[in-house]
Design a protein around this motif. Structure first.
Motif, PDB file in Angstrom:
ATOM      1  N   ASP A 142       0.816  -1.421  -0.258  1.00  8.25           N
ATOM      2  CA  ASP A 142      -0.143   0.143   0.348  1.00  8.25           C
ATOM      3  C   ASP A 142       1.159   1.507   0.121  1.00  8.25           C
ATOM      4  O   ASP A 142       2.420   0.868   0.291  1.00  8.25           O
ATOM      5  N   LYS A 143       0.441   2.741  -0.128  1.00  5.65           N
ATOM      6  CA  LYS A 143       0.602   3.753  -0.190  1.00  5.65           C
ATOM      7  C   LYS A 143       1.562   3.605   1.137  1.00  5.65           C
ATOM      8  O   LYS A 143       2.765   4.692   1.231  1.00  5.65           O
ATOM      9  N   ALA A 144       1.903   3.289   2.742  1.00  8.85           N
ATOM     10  CA  ALA A 144       2.463   3.121   3.163  1.00  8.85           C
ATOM     11  C   ALA A 144       3.703   2.324   3.492  1.00  8.85           C
ATOM     12  O   ALA A 144       4.516   2.540   4.750  1.00  8.85           O
ATOM     13  N   GLY A 145       3.719   1.586   2.697  1.00 11.14           N
ATOM     14  CA  GLY A 145       5.049   0.620   2.113  1.00 11.14           C
ATOM     15  C   GLY A 145       4.134  -0.562   2.674  1.00 11.14           C
ATOM     16  O   GLY A 145       5.496  -1.839   3.377  1.00 11.14           O
ATOM     17  N   GLU A 146       3.422  -0.758   3.372  1.00 12.52           N
ATOM     18  CA  GLU A 146       2.677  -1.802   3.928  1.00 12.52           C
ATOM     19  C   GLU A 146       2.048  -3.583   2.825  1.00 12.52           C
ATOM     20  O   GLU A 146       1.602  -2.786   1.759  1.00 12.52           O
ATOM     21  N   PHE A 147       2.416  -4.223   3.509  1.00 12.07           N
ATOM     22  CA  PHE A 147       2.120  -5.530   2.283  1.00 12.07           C
ATOM     23  C   PHE A 147       0.368  -5.677   3.579  1.00 12.07           C
ATOM     24  O   PHE A 147       0.234  -5.550   4.257  1.00 12.07           O
ATOM     25  N   ARG A 148      -0.346  -5.692   2.387  1.00  8.32           N
ATOM     26  CA  ARG A 148      -2.152  -5.929   2.526  1.00  8.32           C
ATOM     27  C   ARG A 148      -2.110  -7.120   1.418  1.00  8.32           C
ATOM     28  O   ARG A 148      -2.193  -7.487   0.264  1.00  8.32           O
ATOM     29  N   VAL A 149      -3.471  -8.155   2.039  1.00 14.30           N
ATOM     30  CA  VAL A 149      -4.100  -9.122   1.588  1.00 14.30           C
ATOM     31  C   VAL A 149      -5.506  -8.736   0.593  1.00 14.30           C
ATOM     32  O   VAL A 149      -6.465  -8.316   1.968  1.00 14.30           O
ATOM     33  N   ARG A 150      -5.846  -8.289  -0.462  1.00 12.94           N
ATOM     34  CA  ARG A 150      -7.720  -8.604  -1.025  1.00 12.94           C
ATOM     35  C   ARG A 150      -7.691  -9.787  -0.624  1.00 12.94           C
ATOM     36  O   ARG A 150      -7.085 -10.798  -1.410  1.00 12.94           O
ATOM     37  N   PHE A 151      -8.862  -9.913  -1.519  1.00  8.61           N
ATOM     38  CA  PHE A 151     -10.070 -11.045  -1.905  1.00  8.61           C
ATOM     39  C   PHE A 151     -10.668 -10.717  -2.776  1.00  8.61           C
ATOM     40  O   PHE A 151     -11.409  -9.729  -2.664  1.00  8.61           O
ATOM     41  N   LYS A 152     -10.322 -10.914  -3.766  1.00  9.00           N
ATOM     42  CA  LYS A 152     -11.353 -10.828  -5.223  1.00  9.00           C
ATOM     43  C   LYS A 152     -12.434 -11.743  -6.198  1.00  9.00           C
ATOM     44  O   LYS A 152     -11.771 -13.085  -5.604  1.00  9.00           O
TER      45      LYS A 152
ATOM     46  N   THR B  86      -6.687  -6.695   3.971  1.00  6.32           N
ATOM     47  CA  THR B  86      -6.833  -6.775   5.395  1.00  6.32           C
ATOM     48  C   THR B  86      -5.913  -5.653   5.750  1.00  6.32           C
ATOM     49  O   THR B  86      -6.182  -5.160   5.583  1.00  6.32           O
ATOM     50  N   GLU B  87      -5.513  -5.815   6.996  1.00  4.47           N
ATOM     51  CA  GLU B  87      -4.643  -4.664   7.559  1.00  4.47           C
ATOM     52  C   GLU B  87      -3.423  -4.761   7.698  1.00  4.47           C
ATOM     53  O   GLU B  87      -3.466  -6.057   6.413  1.00  4.47           O
ATOM     54  N   GLY B  88      -2.238  -4.359   7.429  1.00  7.81           N
ATOM     55  CA  GLY B  88      -1.474  -3.940   7.287  1.00  7.81           C
ATOM     56  C   GLY B  88      -0.264  -4.692   7.365  1.00  7.81           C
ATOM     57  O   GLY B  88      -0.729  -5.219   9.058  1.00  7.81           O
ATOM     58  N   TYR B  89       0.744  -5.215   7.118  1.00 10.44           N
ATOM     59  CA  TYR B  89       2.153  -6.424   7.682  1.00 10.44           C
ATOM     60  C   TYR B  89       3.536  -5.243   7.042  1.00 10.44           C
ATOM     61  O   TYR B  89       3.301  -5.232   5.724  1.00 10.44           O
ATOM     62  N   SER B  90       3.900  -6.125   8.083  1.00 12.78           N
ATOM     63  CA  SER B  90       5.301  -4.988   7.846  1.00 12.78           C
ATOM     64  C   SER B  90       6.486  -5.648   6.428  1.00 12.78           C
ATOM     65  O   SER B  90       7.262  -4.971   5.604  1.00 12.78           O
ATOM     66  N   ASP B  91       5.688  -6.815   6.826  1.00 11.68           N
ATOM     67  CA  ASP B  91       6.593  -7.820   5.505  1.00 11.68           C
ATOM     68  C   ASP B  91       5.708  -8.615   5.011  1.00 11.68           C
ATOM     69  O   ASP B  91       4.536  -9.100   5.523  1.00 11.68           O
ATOM     70  N   LYS B  92       5.678  -9.443   3.648  1.00  9.59           N
ATOM     71  CA  LYS B  92       5.230  -9.837   2.549  1.00  9.59           C
ATOM     72  C   LYS B  92       5.012 -11.632   3.524  1.00  9.59           C
ATOM     73  O   LYS B  92       3.764 -11.789   3.195  1.00  9.59           O
TER      74      LYS B  92
END
Length: 58
Positions: A10-20, A29-35
């Motif tokens: 995301d724009k803040a540099g965090e990794f997120r998951v989306r389900f499509k 999901t919430e943001g995570y600091s690493d993949k």
């Protein structure tokens, strides 16, 4: 495939998951600091989603 998980930064540099499903975002999901944190979230969702109860809120 009509449904998929996507891991993105995301724009803040965090990794997120989306389900499509059919190109529509169902949830993110919430943001995570690493993949790897995002990938663990996917595995947890896959493991536990079948046990989730359905609750009707009126």
């Amino acid at each position: 495939m009509a449904h998929k998980f996507e891991v993105y930064k995301d724009k803040a540099g965090e990794f997120r998951v989306r389900f499509k499903y059919n190109s529509e975002i169902i949830f993110s999901t919430e943001g995570y600091s690493d993949k790897s944190g995002a990938k663990r979230a996917i595995e947890s969702i896959k493991k536990h989603v079948g046990d989730a109860e359905t609750v009707e809120i009126e």
